[in-house]
Design a protein around this motif. Structure first.
Motif, PDB file in Angstrom:
ATOM      1  N   PHE A  43       0.804  -1.232   0.000  1.00 34.96           N
ATOM      2  CA  PHE A  43       0.000   0.000   0.000  1.00 34.96           C
ATOM      3  C   PHE A  43       0.829   1.269   0.000  1.00 34.96           C
ATOM      4  O   PHE A  43       0.352   2.319  -0.413  1.00 34.96           O
ATOM      5  CB  PHE A  43      -1.050   0.020   1.108  1.00 34.96           C
ATOM      6  CG  PHE A  43      -0.608  -0.317   2.513  1.00 34.96           C
ATOM      7  CD1 PHE A  43       0.682  -0.123   2.971  1.00 34.96           C
ATOM      8  CD2 PHE A  43      -1.541  -0.806   3.423  1.00 34.96           C
ATOM      9  CE1 PHE A  43       1.049  -0.409   4.275  1.00 34.96           C
ATOM     10  CE2 PHE A  43      -1.192  -1.091   4.740  1.00 34.96           C
ATOM     11  CZ  PHE A  43       0.102  -0.902   5.161  1.00 34.96           C
ATOM     12  N   TRP A  44       2.086   1.186   0.413  1.00 37.66           N
ATOM     13  CA  TRP A  44       2.948   2.371   0.305  1.00 37.66           C
ATOM     14  C   TRP A  44       3.062   2.804  -1.159  1.00 37.66           C
ATOM     15  O   TRP A  44       3.033   3.992  -1.466  1.00 37.66           O
ATOM     16  CB  TRP A  44       4.366   2.077   0.802  1.00 37.66           C
ATOM     17  CG  TRP A  44       4.492   1.658   2.221  1.00 37.66           C
ATOM     18  CD1 TRP A  44       3.596   1.852   3.241  1.00 37.66           C
ATOM     19  CD2 TRP A  44       5.611   0.960   2.800  1.00 37.66           C
ATOM     20  NE1 TRP A  44       4.091   1.320   4.408  1.00 37.66           N
ATOM     21  CE2 TRP A  44       5.320   0.767   4.175  1.00 37.66           C
ATOM     22  CE3 TRP A  44       6.806   0.484   2.284  1.00 37.66           C
ATOM     23  CZ2 TRP A  44       6.203   0.112   5.036  1.00 37.66           C
ATOM     24  CZ3 TRP A  44       7.692  -0.167   3.144  1.00 37.66           C
ATOM     25  CH2 TRP A  44       7.388  -0.345   4.498  1.00 37.66           C
ATOM     26  N   CYS A  45       3.206   1.805  -2.047  1.00 38.51           N
ATOM     27  CA  CYS A  45       3.401   2.096  -3.466  1.00 38.51           C
ATOM     28  C   CYS A  45       2.134   2.649  -4.103  1.00 38.51           C
ATOM     29  O   CYS A  45       2.191   3.600  -4.898  1.00 38.51           O
ATOM     30  CB  CYS A  45       3.837   0.833  -4.200  1.00 38.51           C
ATOM     31  SG  CYS A  45       5.422   0.154  -3.633  1.00 38.51           S
ATOM     32  N   VAL A  46       0.997   2.053  -3.777  1.00 37.65           N
ATOM     33  CA  VAL A  46      -0.272   2.530  -4.339  1.00 37.65           C
ATOM     34  C   VAL A  46      -0.551   3.956  -3.872  1.00 37.65           C
ATOM     35  O   VAL A  46      -0.964   4.817  -4.655  1.00 37.65           O
ATOM     36  CB  VAL A  46      -1.425   1.591  -3.943  1.00 37.65           C
ATOM     37  CG1 VAL A  46      -2.747   2.098  -4.512  1.00 37.65           C
ATOM     38  CG2 VAL A  46      -1.148   0.168  -4.423  1.00 37.65           C
ATOM     39  N   GLU A  47      -0.297   4.203  -2.602  1.00 37.93           N
ATOM     40  CA  GLU A  47      -0.481   5.549  -2.052  1.00 37.93           C
ATOM     41  C   GLU A  47       0.422   6.544  -2.773  1.00 37.93           C
ATOM     42  O   GLU A  47      -0.021   7.624  -3.188  1.00 37.93           O
ATOM     43  CB  GLU A  47      -0.170   5.535  -0.553  1.00 37.93           C
ATOM     44  CG  GLU A  47      -0.385   6.855   0.145  1.00 37.93           C
ATOM     45  CD  GLU A  47      -0.002   6.814   1.612  1.00 37.93           C
ATOM     46  OE1 GLU A  47       0.240   7.903   2.181  1.00 37.93           O
ATOM     47  OE2 GLU A  47       0.059   5.723   2.204  1.00 37.93           O
ATOM     48  N   ALA A  48       1.689   6.180  -2.934  1.00 36.81           N
ATOM     49  CA  ALA A  48       2.648   7.070  -3.602  1.00 36.81           C
ATOM     50  C   ALA A  48       2.231   7.366  -5.037  1.00 36.81           C
ATOM     51  O   ALA A  48       2.327   8.509  -5.504  1.00 36.81           O
ATOM     52  CB  ALA A  48       4.041   6.446  -3.581  1.00 36.81           C
ATOM     53  N   ASP A  49       1.750   6.342  -5.741  1.00 36.45           N
ATOM     54  CA  ASP A  49       1.351   6.527  -7.133  1.00 36.45           C
ATOM     55  C   ASP A  49       0.166   7.476  -7.251  1.00 36.45           C
ATOM     56  O   ASP A  49       0.196   8.446  -8.029  1.00 36.45           O
ATOM     57  CB  ASP A  49       0.975   5.176  -7.762  1.00 36.45           C
ATOM     58  CG  ASP A  49       2.185   4.315  -8.069  1.00 36.45           C
ATOM     59  OD1 ASP A  49       3.319   4.837  -8.042  1.00 36.45           O
ATOM     60  OD2 ASP A  49       1.996   3.106  -8.335  1.00 36.45           O
ATOM     61  N   GLY A  62      -4.418   1.199   4.220  1.00 35.42           N
ATOM     62  CA  GLY A  62      -5.226   0.470   5.184  1.00 35.42           C
ATOM     63  C   GLY A  62      -5.496  -0.949   4.718  1.00 35.42           C
ATOM     64  O   GLY A  62      -4.729  -1.528   3.935  1.00 35.42           O
ATOM     65  N   PHE A  63      -6.620  -1.498   5.175  1.00 41.15           N
ATOM     66  CA  PHE A  63      -6.958  -2.884   4.900  1.00 41.15           C
ATOM     67  C   PHE A  63      -8.445  -2.996   4.577  1.00 41.15           C
ATOM     68  O   PHE A  63      -9.268  -2.255   5.100  1.00 41.15           O
ATOM     69  CB  PHE A  63      -6.638  -3.765   6.111  1.00 41.15           C
ATOM     70  CG  PHE A  63      -5.280  -3.501   6.702  1.00 41.15           C
ATOM     71  CD1 PHE A  63      -4.131  -3.957   6.075  1.00 41.15           C
ATOM     72  CD2 PHE A  63      -5.139  -2.761   7.869  1.00 41.15           C
ATOM     73  CE1 PHE A  63      -2.874  -3.705   6.610  1.00 41.15           C
ATOM     74  CE2 PHE A  63      -3.892  -2.503   8.422  1.00 41.15           C
ATOM     75  CZ  PHE A  63      -2.756  -2.971   7.779  1.00 41.15           C
ATOM     76  N   ALA A  64      -8.783  -3.961   3.729  1.00 41.83           N
ATOM     77  CA  ALA A  64     -10.184  -4.178   3.369  1.00 41.83           C
ATOM     78  C   ALA A  64     -10.367  -5.610   2.903  1.00 41.83           C
ATOM     79  O   ALA A  64      -9.419  -6.264   2.457  1.00 41.83           O
ATOM     80  CB  ALA A  64     -10.618  -3.206   2.268  1.00 41.83           C
ATOM     81  N   GLN A 173       1.344   5.608   7.068  1.00 38.93           N
ATOM     82  CA  GLN A 173       0.779   6.667   6.235  1.00 38.93           C
ATOM     83  C   GLN A 173       1.890   7.564   5.685  1.00 38.93           C
ATOM     84  O   GLN A 173       2.804   7.955   6.416  1.00 38.93           O
ATOM     85  CB  GLN A 173      -0.226   7.510   7.044  1.00 38.93           C
ATOM     86  CG  GLN A 173      -1.317   6.701   7.720  1.00 38.93           C
ATOM     87  CD  GLN A 173      -2.175   5.918   6.734  1.00 38.93           C
ATOM     88  OE1 GLN A 173      -2.291   6.264   5.545  1.00 38.93           O
ATOM     89  NE2 GLN A 173      -2.817   4.857   7.213  1.00 38.93           N
ATOM     90  N   ASP A 174       1.792   7.890   4.402  1.00 43.05           N
ATOM     91  CA  ASP A 174       2.785   8.754   3.745  1.00 43.05           C
ATOM     92  C   ASP A 174       4.203   8.250   3.930  1.00 43.05           C
ATOM     93  O   ASP A 174       5.163   9.033   4.007  1.00 43.05           O
ATOM     94  CB  ASP A 174       2.667  10.195   4.265  1.00 43.05           C
ATOM     95  CG  ASP A 174       1.360  10.855   3.845  1.00 43.05           C
ATOM     96  OD1 ASP A 174       0.904  10.572   2.729  1.00 43.05           O
ATOM     97  OD2 ASP A 174       0.809  11.635   4.631  1.00 43.05           O
TER      98      ASP A 174
END
Length: 222
Positions: A43-49, A62-64, A173-174
């Motif tokens: 998720f770090w990568c998806v957030e960064a993108d 997060g999680f789902a 986060q971030d």
């Protein structure tokens, strides 16, 4: 003097009305934001993108998809919770649409891999798109079909019902832009530096470029 005061009062009232309209417009824009939850491996990568995309207000790790309430990172990555590492993307639909974000999402991952993503293996790193209603489901299926046709391969990314999104703790986060120091196998590094080393070593951008070529929107921008 009376005329002057009358004009001043009118001007002040007009200014207050303009300010009020601006505030109202700002609130309206804020209230009009929408969310999209996707899972694309780390998720770090998806957030960064997606925080690079114009119109995206925020991307939150997060999680789902699982059954455990308020899961921890260790629980999810250990397996057995049913959760995927996911990102909740908050966006302004007047600047970027849901289908545009889904288009970008498919081209930022390996949607042919059902065992994880890149160097990260296991159920928590699998891809997924989370929807809340029939309209979102139809849109996701349409974009998925278009992506499969463009790629010329079977896409295994499932479209899942979103029950709840659980934000990860503040540590995650971030991560990609944080200057906090963490201990890595390369020694002490900022999170931002550690993230870059991880992303390069994991081969994410190389695999996405191999699959999507010039259509890969984020490869090489980390």
């Amino acid at each position: 003097m009376v005329a002057y005061l009358r004009e001043l009062k009118a001007a002040t009232l007009a200014a207050l009305i303009v300010v009020g309209l601006c505030l109202h417009a700002k609130e309206a824009r804020a209230g009009a934001s929408e969310t999209l939850v996707v899972a694309g491996g780390c998720f770090w990568c998806v957030e960064a993108d997606f925080e690079k995309v114009k119109g995206v207000v925020e991307a939150e790790s997060g999680f789902a998809g699982g059954t455990v309430e308020n899961p921890t990172y260790k629980q999810v990555t250990r397996g057995g919770t049913g959760h995927l590492e996911a990102v909740r993307i908050t966006f302004d639909p007047t600047l970027v649409t849901r289908d545009q974000l889904l288009y970008l999402f498919f081209r930022s991952v390996d949607p042919t891999d059902d065992g994880g993503q890149f160097c990260d293996r296991g159920e928590s790193y699998e891809t997924g798109i989370f929807v809340t209603d029939a309209a979102e489901n139809r849109l996701a299926r349409t974009v998925k079909e278009d992506a499969a046709n463009a790629l010329g391969q079977t896409i295994v990314t499932p479209i899942l019902q979103l029950d709840r999104f659980w934000p990860a703790d503040a540590y995650h986060q971030d991560y990609y832009k944080s200057n906090d120091i963490v201990l890595t196998r390369f020694g002490p590094r900022t999170k931002a530096s550690a993230y870059k080393l991880y992303r390069d070593a994991c081969g994410r951008d190389a695999r996405v470029r191999e699959l999507w070529g010039n259509e890969a929107p984020f490869a090489g921008q980390s």
